[in-house]
Design an enzyme around this catalytic site. Sequence first.
Site, short mmCIF file in Angstrom:
data_model
loop_
_atom_site.label_atom_id
_atom_site.label_comp_id
_atom_site.label_asym_id
_atom_site.label_seq_id
_atom_site.Cartn_x
_atom_site.Cartn_y
_atom_site.Cartn_z
N ARG A 1 1.52 -14.15 2.34
CA ARG A 1 1.63 -12.70 2.50
C ARG A 1 2.17 -12.34 3.89
NH1 ARG A 1 -0.42 -8.11 0.18
NH2 ARG A 1 -0.96 -6.48 1.63
N ASP B 1 1.50 5.19 -8.73
CA ASP B 1 0.05 5.05 -8.91
C ASP B 1 -0.54 6.37 -9.41
OD1 ASP B 1 0.31 2.42 -7.66
OD2 ASP B 1 0.80 3.61 -5.90
N HIS C 1 -0.36 1.28 -1.38
CA HIS C 1 0.19 0.91 -2.69
C HIS C 1 -0.08 -0.58 -2.90
CE1 HIS C 1 2.62 0.44 -6.21
NE2 HIS C 1 3.30 -0.51 -5.62
P1 NAD Z 1 15.15 -6.48 -7.43
O1 NAD Z 1 14.92 -7.84 -6.85
O2 NAD Z 1 15.61 -6.34 -8.82
O3 NAD Z 1 16.19 -5.69 -6.52
C1 NAD Z 1 16.07 -5.64 -5.14
C2 NAD Z 1 17.48 -5.54 -4.60
O4 NAD Z 1 17.37 -5.31 -3.19
C3 NAD Z 1 18.29 -6.83 -4.78
O5 NAD Z 1 19.52 -6.50 -5.42
C4 NAD Z 1 18.51 -7.33 -3.34
O6 NAD Z 1 19.76 -7.94 -3.18
C5 NAD Z 1 18.39 -6.03 -2.56
N1 NAD Z 1 18.02 -6.20 -1.16
C6 NAD Z 1 17.18 -7.12 -0.62
N2 NAD Z 1 17.15 -6.97 0.71
C7 NAD Z 1 17.96 -5.95 1.01
C8 NAD Z 1 18.37 -5.34 2.21
N3 NAD Z 1 17.92 -5.78 3.39
N4 NAD Z 1 19.25 -4.31 2.16
C9 NAD Z 1 19.72 -3.88 0.99
N5 NAD Z 1 19.40 -4.43 -0.20
C10 NAD Z 1 18.53 -5.45 -0.19
O7 NAD Z 1 13.80 -5.68 -7.15
P2 NAD Z 1 13.32 -4.31 -7.82
O8 NAD Z 1 12.60 -4.61 -9.06
O9 NAD Z 1 14.44 -3.35 -7.82
O10 NAD Z 1 12.20 -3.88 -6.76
C11 NAD Z 1 12.54 -3.53 -5.45
C12 NAD Z 1 11.28 -3.39 -4.60
O11 NAD Z 1 10.46 -2.34 -5.08
C13 NAD Z 1 10.39 -4.63 -4.58
O12 NAD Z 1 9.92 -4.80 -3.25
C14 NAD Z 1 9.22 -4.23 -5.48
O13 NAD Z 1 8.06 -4.97 -5.16
C15 NAD Z 1 9.10 -2.79 -5.12
N6 NAD Z 1 8.35 -1.93 -6.05
C16 NAD Z 1 7.60 -0.94 -5.50
C17 NAD Z 1 6.90 -0.09 -6.31
C18 NAD Z 1 6.08 1.04 -5.72
O14 NAD Z 1 5.38 1.73 -6.48
N7 NAD Z 1 6.08 1.28 -4.43
C19 NAD Z 1 6.94 -0.24 -7.69
C20 NAD Z 1 7.74 -1.25 -8.24
C21 NAD Z 1 8.44 -2.10 -7.39
C1 LMR Z 2 4.12 -2.00 -9.05
O1 LMR Z 2 3.16 -1.31 -8.66
O2 LMR Z 2 4.54 -1.97 -10.21
C2 LMR Z 2 4.81 -2.92 -8.07
O3 LMR Z 2 4.53 -2.52 -6.75
C3 LMR Z 2 4.39 -4.33 -8.32
C4 LMR Z 2 5.11 -5.32 -7.44
O4 LMR Z 2 4.41 -6.21 -6.90
O5 LMR Z 2 6.34 -5.23 -7.30
#
Ligand code: NAD
Ligand code: LMR
Length: 329
Positions: free
Chosen positions: A101, A162, A190
């Site tokens: 982590r 959430d 989150h």
């Molecule tokens: P994904 O891996 O499909 O896409 C992420 C993209 O970001 C990739 O295309 C990667 O090349 C790009 N990337 C990585 N580093 C980068 C940078 N420095 N600058 C620009 N682009 C960059 O992932 P996803 O499913 O689209 O999820 C993205 C993020 O959102 C993850 O961290 C995931 O955990 C998070 N997420 C958050 C929540 C929330 O509620 N806050 C919910 C779901 C996912």
């Molecule tokens: C979600 O809440 O769906 C995501 O933040 C989970 C994750 O770890 O990408």
Amino acid sequence: MSKPAMRVAVTGAAGQIGYALLFRIASGEMLGKDQPVILQLLEIPDEKAQKALQGVMMELEDCAFPLLAGMSAHSDPRTAFKDADVALLVGARPRGPGMERKDLLHVNAQIFTAQGKALNEVASRDVKVLVVGNPANTNAYIAMKSAPDLPARNFTAMLRLDHNRALSQIATKTGKAVADIEKLIVWGNHSPTMYPDTRFATIGGQSVQALVNDDAWIRDTFIPTVGKRGAAIIAARGLSSAASAANAAIDHIRDWVLGSNGKWVTMGVPSDGSYGIPEGIIYGVPVTTANGEYTRVAGLEIDAFSRERMDFTLNELLEERDGIAELLK
Ligand code: NAD
Ligand code: LMR
């Protein structure tokens, strides 16, 4: 005459959330059906990612969205964020095999330090920043700290997914409509430590707790179900939530820009010190939004159970902050 276009920067634009997000922004679902937008899309310089981004842009072009006034691809945040009115920071490094982590915090800290600095240099002074990429609250904190010339309140983290998850769980349990639920809150980080709080929630003026009439369900089923929903989606889909995450990002920015009409919504915002949360920590709180500003719902009573849950999620955020403190010096 049409309004001047708003510039929306999106990072991680070729990722799965990006794919569920961009078409809805371009169709006017986020900023309004009369608001032209220019998309400034950032991906890592990697050839494959840039090529995938070109593909997404070809599809955007093929939609012929009347509100899409322009778009550009970038591999440098200093050009992607130029004059941005809204910045959706979605791209982040996912946890790789054998990665602790702490390692995850560190790689993301580097990304969000660079992006915070770029926002500081080139974005609109009123830019509204939403961090989606995990760990979202701490990434937002890092970006905020790296952008000393921008108001801290412009930096927010996404707790709306959430909040929406909590709404649906309550609607299902009570058999009532999601639209009628008011005053639900998700406090904190989150992460599974978040605290979905039903104490003030109402449906058609009636207390949710009275309607549910089952404290054990709230404590032992509702709270952990909402907290672990992200992991449950990953277990089921083999991928993290994307469409629901994009939907929540749209809800968050739409309400921030266009107003929540008096409704409480949850946003991760820098603490003003209220509710025992140290100033600056990005923490999920209830807000109302109007005229492009959010206002924290103040003066809510915090009982012993809530205090314990709110401190638990706060302590995780404090640990995350301490874990990256060195990098912010
Ligand atoms: P994904 O891996 O499909 O896409 C992420 C993209 O970001 C990739 O295309 C990667 O090349 C790009 N990337 C990585 N580093 C980068 C940078 N420095 N600058 C620009 N682009 C960059 O992932 P996803 O499913 O689209 O999820 C993205 C993020 O959102 C993850 O961290 C995931 O955990 C998070 N997420 C958050 C929540 C929330 O509620 N806050 C919910 C779901 C996912
Ligand atoms: C979600 O809440 O769906 C995501 O933040 C989970 C994750 O770890 O990408």
